[in-house]
Design an enzyme around this catalytic site. Structure first.
Site, PDB file in Angstrom:
ATOM      1  CG  HIS A 255      -1.819  -1.125   1.403  1.00  0.00           C
ATOM      2  ND1 HIS A 255      -2.894  -1.339   0.574  1.00  0.00           N
ATOM      3  CD2 HIS A 255      -1.852  -2.130   2.315  1.00  0.00           C
ATOM      4  CE1 HIS A 255      -3.552  -2.419   0.978  1.00  0.00           C
ATOM      5  NE2 HIS A 255      -2.936  -2.916   2.025  1.00  0.00           N
TER       6      HIS A 255
HETATM    7  C1  BDR Z   1      -3.080   1.503   5.016  1.00  0.00           C
HETATM    8  O1  BDR Z   1      -3.437   1.082   6.326  1.00  0.00           O
HETATM    9  C2  BDR Z   1      -2.298   0.881   7.105  1.00  0.00           C
HETATM   10  O2  BDR Z   1      -2.441  -0.206   7.965  1.00  0.00           O
HETATM   11  C3  BDR Z   1      -1.162   0.727   6.124  1.00  0.00           C
HETATM   12  O3  BDR Z   1       0.050   1.156   6.710  1.00  0.00           O
HETATM   13  C4  BDR Z   1      -1.571   1.584   4.968  1.00  0.00           C
HETATM   14  O4  BDR Z   1      -1.142   2.908   5.133  1.00  0.00           O
HETATM   15  C5  BDR Z   1      -3.696   0.538   4.030  1.00  0.00           C
HETATM   16  O5  BDR Z   1      -5.086   0.553   4.147  1.00  0.00           O
END
Ligand code: BDR
Ligand code: CA
Length: 328
Positions: A255
Site C-alpha cells: 500500500h
Molecule cells: C493503510 O493502512 C495501514 O495499515 C497501512 O500502513 C496503509 O497505510 C492501508 O489501508
C-alpha cells in the site's frame, strides 16, 4: 544531464508497509527526503516515532533530515490501531529477532526526548523550499488537517500531495465501506479533501494489485544482502501470517510503497479526476470515500477535488520495489 531530485516530506504511521515505503524513498535517487513526520494510526504516535528511528537505523539517513512527531489522536474519535495486522510493536515484533550470539538484531533506538511537531517541521521545509515540495502521506490525515486548521497559508506552497488512502470502486479493508487511513480519522480526511490542495489519491483500487507473496519476499531477501533485505523478510512475517489466516493467502500488499513509487514515477498509475467526500456521520459507512466523477459538464455536480489512481502497472511497480530493496 540528470533530472533534479524531487524534494519530498513523508508523513507516516509505521507500520510495516510504511517502513518499506520509507526505505524505498531513501533508496531512490529521484527523491530527496527532506523530512519525515509521524502520526498516530497503525500504532500510537510515540511508537510510530520509535519505529521511524528503528527503520532509519538500518541505513545512513540523509544528512540534515528533519524529523517531527505529530498528532497523538484523531480529530474527533478515539484512536483505532492496526496492531492485529502489523504486530504489537507495529513492525512485526522486531524484539523477537536475535543475532547468532543472542544479541538483539534490531536494538531499540533512543529518539530525542523532545521533537518538533509535524506542523513545525513542515513550516520549516516550506520556508526553505516554497513551491517545490511533495508531501507523501502514508497514514491518517490528522497532521495535515491540523495544519490546514491552524496555519493554511504556507501549505499553498506545496507542489503536490500524494496520499495513500481510500477505496473508490472497491470494498474497504477495515469495514466493507472504509479503508484504514480514512477510517481512523474520517473528519481529517474530509477536511483535507475539501482543502483545494493538489491531491493524488493512491487508494486500495491500485494498492491491492501490488503484492508479494511469502516466496517472493524470501527471494527478495535471499537475493540481496545486508540489513535492508533481511529487515524486509523479518518485518513482513507477522503480516503474512495475518493475511494467510484471515484472507486465505500469505500476501503482503505494498500500500504505502506504491504511494512513494508514484512520487518516483507517476506513469506507474493512471488517474481519474473525482469529487470525493468522506462519510463522517453514518456509523455503518464511516470513512467511506464517496467519489463522483467530476462535473462532466453537469452544473449540479461538484467539481473534482482529487486525482485518484485507478489503474496501475503492477509488474513495473513490483520491479522497482524489489530492485531497490534487495540492494545491500
Ligand atoms: C493503510 O493502512 C495501514 O495499515 C497501512 O500502513 C496503509 O497505510 C492501508 O489501508
Ligand atoms: Ca501507513
Amino acid at each position: 544531464m540528470t533530472a533534479p531530485k524531487q524534494r519530498v516530506v513523508i508523513d507516516t504511521d509505521p507500520g510495516v508497509d510504511d517502513a518499506l515505503a520509507i526505505l524505498l524513498a531513501l533508496r531512490s535517487p529521484e527523491l530527496e527526503v527532506v523530512a519525515i513526520t509521524t502520526v498516530c494510526g497503525n500504532v500510537p504516535v510515540e511508537q510510530a516515532t520509535q519505529n521511524l528511528f528503528r527503520v532509519l537505523g538500518l541505513l545512513k539517513p540523509p544528512a540534515g533530515l528533519l524529523i517531527g512527531q505529530g498528532a497523538a489522536k484523531p480529530l474527533r474519535q478515539p484512536l483505532q490501531t492496526a496492531t492485529q495486522v502489523h504486530g504489537a510493536d507495529g513492525l512485526g515484533e522486531l524484539d523477537s529477532f536475535r543475532n547468532q550470539d543472542g544479541s538483539p538484531r534490531y536494538p531499540r533506538p533512543k529518539p530525542p526526548r523532545t521533537l518538533p511537531t509535524a506542523q513545525e517541521v513542515w513550516g520549516e521545509c516550506l520556508r526553505r523550499y516554497p513551491g517545490e515540495l511533495t508531501l507523501i502521506t502514508l497514514g491518517p490525515l490528522t497532521n495535515l488537517a491540523i495544519a490546514l486548521e491552524t496555519d493554511p497559508a504556507p501549505l499553498r506552497q506545496l507542489r503536490s500531495v500524494i496520499s495513500m488512502g481510500g477505496a473508490i470502486s472497491v470494498t474497504g479493508n477495515v469495514t466493507p465501506a472504509a479503508e484504514f487511513n480514512i477510517y481512523v480519522d474520517p473528519h481529517a480526511a474530509q477536511r483535507v479533501f475539501q482543502s483545494g490542495l493538489p491531491i493524488t489519491l493512491v487508494p486500495l483500487d491500485v494498492t491491492t494489485k501490488v503484492a508479494l507473496n511469502r516466496n517472493e519476499i524470501q527471494t527478495l531477501a535471499t537475493g540481496g544482502s545486508g540489513p535492508v533485505p533481511r529487515f524486509v523478510a523479518d518485518a513482513t512475517g507477522q503480516v503474512l501470517s495475518y493475511t494467510e489466516r484471515v484472507e486465505g493467502a500469505p500476501l503482503f500488499h505494498l500500500h504505502d510503497p506504491l504511494a512513494v513509487a508514484v512520487a518516483i514515477d507517476p506513469s506507474l498509475v493512471q488517474t481519474v479526476p473525482f469529487h470525493v467526500e468522506v462519510e463522517t456521520e453514518d456509523q455503518a459507512s464511516m470513512g467511506k470515500t464517496r467519489a463522483d466523477r467530476g462535473s462532466l459538464g453537469r452544473a449540479q455536480k461538484a467539481s473534482s477535488n482529487i486525482q485518484a489512481a485507478l489503474k496501475v502497472d503492477a509488474a513495473r511497480a513490483l520491479k522497482l520495489f524489489t530492485e531497490r530493496l534487495s540492494r545491500k
